[in-house]
Write an enzyme that holds these catalytic residues in place. Sequence first.
Site, mmCIF file in Angstrom:
data_model
loop_
_atom_site.group_PDB
_atom_site.id
_atom_site.type_symbol
_atom_site.label_atom_id
_atom_site.label_comp_id
_atom_site.label_asym_id
_atom_site.label_seq_id
_atom_site.Cartn_x
_atom_site.Cartn_y
_atom_site.Cartn_z
ATOM 1 C CG HIS A 58 1.390 -2.156 -1.092
ATOM 2 N ND1 HIS A 58 0.880 -3.000 -0.136
ATOM 3 C CD2 HIS A 58 1.774 -1.027 -0.433
ATOM 4 C CE1 HIS A 58 0.955 -2.413 1.047
ATOM 5 N NE2 HIS A 58 1.491 -1.215 0.889
ATOM 6 C CE1 TYR A 95 -1.719 -0.582 -1.635
ATOM 7 C CE2 TYR A 95 -3.293 -0.304 -3.416
ATOM 8 C CZ TYR A 95 -2.637 -1.117 -2.520
ATOM 9 O OH TYR A 95 -2.885 -2.462 -2.504
ATOM 10 C CG HIS A 143 1.753 -5.627 1.952
ATOM 11 N ND1 HIS A 143 0.585 -6.019 1.366
ATOM 12 C CD2 HIS A 143 1.471 -5.510 3.274
ATOM 13 C CE1 HIS A 143 -0.357 -6.137 2.289
ATOM 14 N NE2 HIS A 143 0.159 -5.836 3.447
ATOM 15 C CE LYS A 156 -2.124 -9.558 2.662
ATOM 16 N NZ LYS A 156 -3.262 -9.053 2.000
ATOM 17 C CB CYS A 172 1.798 -8.039 -1.819
ATOM 18 S SG CYS A 172 1.526 -6.292 -2.137
#
Length: 148
Positions: free
Chosen positions: A22, A51, A128, A134, A136
């Site tokens: 991420h 995380y 991710h 996304k 990410c």
Amino acid sequence: MTKSGKRWRTRKMRKIDTIIIHCTATQEGKNYKVADIERWHRERGFDSIGYHYIIYLDGSIHSGRPVEQAGAHCKGHNANSIGVCYVGGLSKDGKTSKDTRTPLQKLSIKCLLMRLKAKYPDAAIKGHRDFAAKDCPCFDAAKEYANI
């Protein structure tokens, strides 16, 4: 039982099948800390930081949530994954997705992934973005780390 009469606590290890990369989606060059990220996650209703590892701009690796606990970083994939997050992911304007990893972050992420793969050899490395619509992280983690 131990000599003191206390019961041994046995912790069931999670089966890790994925390591998910991420970014914090923060502006390039701004160095946020674990405490900042934990505060953001608590404001979103999490019980702690989501995380397991956070990589600062200087490449230092910091612990977040214990690996023994399921993360809160990728909906539907937290039970069997480890979340690794680097600080950055947006250009200086704060609006545009950008791979802002510093050379030290790149080195640290690779070293951490090598350690994690040694411990969890069957775990796939993904971004991710492979699980959500996304940017990410702002690079293709599965492709970049395919040889680890």
